[in-house]
Design an enzyme around this catalytic site. Sequence first.
Site, PDB file in Angstrom:
ATOM      1  N   HIS A  69      -3.357  -0.409 -30.381  1.00  0.00           N
ATOM      2  CA  HIS A  69      -4.406   0.510 -29.939  1.00  0.00           C
ATOM      3  C   HIS A  69      -3.808   1.514 -28.933  1.00  0.00           C
ATOM      4  CE1 HIS A  69      -8.919   0.845 -28.603  1.00  0.00           C
ATOM      5  NE2 HIS A  69      -8.357   2.010 -28.832  1.00  0.00           N
TER       6      HIS A  69
ATOM      7  N   LYS B 141      -7.660 -47.847  -2.776  1.00  0.00           N
ATOM      8  CA  LYS B 141      -6.839 -48.465  -3.823  1.00  0.00           C
ATOM      9  C   LYS B 141      -7.159 -49.957  -3.897  1.00  0.00           C
ATOM     10  CE  LYS B 141      -2.180 -48.436  -5.685  1.00  0.00           C
ATOM     11  NZ  LYS B 141      -2.321 -49.738  -6.329  1.00  0.00           N
TER      12      LYS B 141
ATOM     13  N   GLY C 234     -45.051 -25.785 -42.850  1.00  0.00           N
ATOM     14  CA  GLY C 234     -44.576 -27.124 -43.187  1.00  0.00           C
ATOM     15  C   GLY C 234     -45.563 -28.199 -42.798  1.00  0.00           C
TER      16      GLY C 234
ATOM     17  N   ASP D  25      -6.908 -53.857  -5.544  1.00  0.00           N
ATOM     18  CA  ASP D  25      -5.877 -54.760  -6.041  1.00  0.00           C
ATOM     19  C   ASP D  25      -6.395 -55.464  -7.293  1.00  0.00           C
ATOM     20  OD1 ASP D  25      -3.578 -56.131  -6.230  1.00  0.00           O
ATOM     21  OD2 ASP D  25      -3.881 -57.405  -4.477  1.00  0.00           O
TER      22      ASP D  25
ATOM     23  N   ASP E  63     -50.811 -18.153 -35.410  1.00  0.00           N
ATOM     24  CA  ASP E  63     -50.811 -19.430 -36.125  1.00  0.00           C
ATOM     25  C   ASP E  63     -52.113 -19.508 -36.912  1.00  0.00           C
ATOM     26  OD1 ASP E  63     -50.728 -21.989 -37.051  1.00  0.00           O
ATOM     27  OD2 ASP E  63     -50.694 -22.952 -35.078  1.00  0.00           O
TER      28      ASP E  63
ATOM     29  N   ASP F 240     -55.022 -18.756 -34.381  1.00  0.00           N
ATOM     30  CA  ASP F 240     -54.647 -19.282 -33.062  1.00  0.00           C
ATOM     31  C   ASP F 240     -53.728 -18.271 -32.386  1.00  0.00           C
ATOM     32  OD1 ASP F 240     -53.797 -20.638 -30.847  1.00  0.00           O
ATOM     33  OD2 ASP F 240     -53.147 -22.442 -31.911  1.00  0.00           O
TER      34      ASP F 240
ATOM     35  N   HIS G 154     -39.012 -26.694 -31.187  1.00  0.00           N
ATOM     36  CA  HIS G 154     -40.071 -25.768 -30.764  1.00  0.00           C
ATOM     37  C   HIS G 154     -39.523 -24.806 -29.716  1.00  0.00           C
ATOM     38  CE1 HIS G 154     -43.621 -28.092 -32.468  1.00  0.00           C
ATOM     39  NE2 HIS G 154     -42.599 -28.926 -32.652  1.00  0.00           N
TER      40      HIS G 154
END
Length: 827
Positions: free
Chosen positions: A341, A535, A180, A537, A144, A234, A123
């Site tokens: 060109h 970091k 539809g 382990d 509509d 509508d 939509h």
Amino acid sequence: MAEGARQLVEVDGRRLRLTNLDKVMYPATGMTKGEVIAYYAEVAPVMVPLVAGRPVTRLRWVHGVGTADAPEKPFFEKTLDEHAPDWLRRGVITHSDGDKPYPIANDRPSLVWVAQQASLEVHVPQWRFAPDGQPANPDRIVFDLDPGPGMGLVECAEVARLVRDVIEGMGLEPYPVTSGSKGIHLYAPLDGRQTSAQISDVARELARALEADHPELVVSSMSKAVRANRVLIDWSQNNGKKTTIAPYSLRGRVRPTVAAPRTWEELEDPGLRHLEASEVLERVASGLDPIAELADSGAAAAGPLATYLSMRTHGATPEPMPGSSWGEAGTGAPRFVIQEHHARRLHYDFRLERDGVLKSWAVPKGVPDDPGVNHLAVQTEDHPMEYGGFEGTIPVGEYGAGTVTIWDSGTFAIEKWRDDEVIVDVQGRPGGPLGAVRLALIRTDGEGEKSTWLLHRMKDQRPPAEVAEAVAAEAEASGAVTGGGHPVAASGDPAAARPSDAASADVEPILVRPMLASPGALGLVARGDWALEYKWDGIRVLARAEGDGLRIISRNGNDVTARYPELAGLPRALRGDALVDGEIVALDDEGRPSFELLQSRMNLTRTREAQRLAASAPVRLLLFDVLEIAGDDVTDAPYRERRRRLERLVRRAHDVPVEVPALAEGTAEAALEEARRLGLEGVVAKRAGSTYRPGSRSEAWLKLKLTRTQEVVIGGYRKGSGSRTGRIRSLLVGIPGEQGLEYAGRVGSGLRELETERLLTRLDAARRDSSPFVDVPRADVADAVWVEPRIVGEIELGEWTSTGVARHPRWRGLRPDKSPEDVVREA
């Protein structure tokens, strides 16, 4: 095929992950989700011009439409999920509760993405976004025509003709669409000078006037009590806040009907009925598009060629002037042209066919002859396909005045097409100056027109025969959506979206390896824009969450999913399918990572054993990067952007031990001190703008370590004596170097009894007669047992001696997630 069938596909250069392709969306006809996606892929050329630039609201049926007796309820989805692909265009609408992003379907990949979300209905409003991002005035008006009880399509067609007579008198051209669902929609283009409120007022007055003239047939009131045996006009859908089903959209009815554009002649048919998807596909394939002119009329002429058309005056220049601002895709392999060109200055125009137009770059120095030299390229406006054969002189006073000749032209195959990188295999004309060549365009600054790029001749040129073969394959696959080497034809064929065998497995294999950090020092990160991560382990892993499925691999590509059952819920902790990068850690009683605890989990092979230890030695997954989100490859995004998306991707799930640890704050020196206080290994510094390069070790990531640890390769061991007879006294370890395996010392401290028993069995099975090391001190050779150097472990050490041997080493454990070629000497 299982209902969960999925496939990673490429649609016009965009990667999407399609899922549940065999799910039946329309039980009455058996139409599957794969067929729905294929439908939208095929109608995209005629549908995109009608929805482009507009915010898309989706009506989704995630479980299909159901049956007439048991219909499934859909739900409207307006705003865009934050984990939608980055390449998907967005527009922002201001609501009472804030600004909301909406998707914009400006191309076929976007429309396919919408269909992948089970959005059967699309939509859109009657306005587009303006260039400044704000809603523009409407560029079309819609009526509509909705039949009340006792009325049908034939009566709607009668009212449509009445509306047509009125609006044609206003200078507007109407286009009918059977909705539809029940009625008919009438569209007419506008010039964009009136607001939505003004257009709504016009539509309302027109409806009232027709009601006054035809009270037995027409009603303009929304009250259901007065609509029996009449057709409602509508007019309210012209309100700027309302939407209408888009032309060519499917409908979520029992059968797959379509909001189908129709001709006025068709509306004269007393047997007029709604059309279904297969019928609309046949019409599109035949070239019938009754609403095409609506997309290119009035203010709606906003297609990719709009800029080209605005810069040229028809009749004043011999350049081709297309009838549509949207372009028209060619057939066969895509075409390219390089035009010489002679304008104010000589330059070359490099043009590649894409999405029905020629994407264009001005290249002052032409195609480079040497891979070591890059030439500047500036992106210009898209050109029509007809320009590929243009030669002539553009008159003085017109844009681009000068002579244009074709330097070379031919076909090409796409190796990569992204917003900032294009790689193509080009096949020039026989005897032409270019021949068969691989070229890359890399964006360096800006976006869209006037953005700057580098044109690069690739070093790894393919033989001309291979280029010709690639171009031929491109021609064969033209008009198709491809995935995993298997074409997904843009048609209603149920086999069209059938995944390959690999893609139909539970989770797609992970074929990449994680990016690696280089050893670093504080001085290296004192300047510049760096992000600081702690970091941990643990062991490095990549994890792919796909639907409810999960696959985890270690750094060397081994599948370790079954070893960590507590991570099985990872997909629930992510807001979408993803490929993430992180570290599996085991925490001790004080909440600090314990490599010793993790060791008990790393070598498990039995499911029951893994489940038992998951309770006594649980692990957590700490995530610090992301490679894919919802099928979209994000490795080329800068680190800070990936980090932002990762933080949004992960949601709190109390039963899933996964998190995105906070970044370290302050300077690198302060971060290291905090890491020391927390009992962590150190800090990883990552350049904020760095891209993710799978499998590469990069200095854009630097590891700053507190504890000295070193991965090593076992090259032998020394036998125990006395009470340790028949056991390992110490391991002889090394580090791969330029000349071979460099000796790094012997380590006995830290070896645990149970581990050494298992390790001894593996080492004895790998015995060899000679030393694998480049050189070994004579004292360590006497009773050594040599083994093939293929088992990796990790040690802690005090420092390195001048000869490169570890001082006071302590064994930490095996590293089954590493291969000998992964091992490098730490700083």
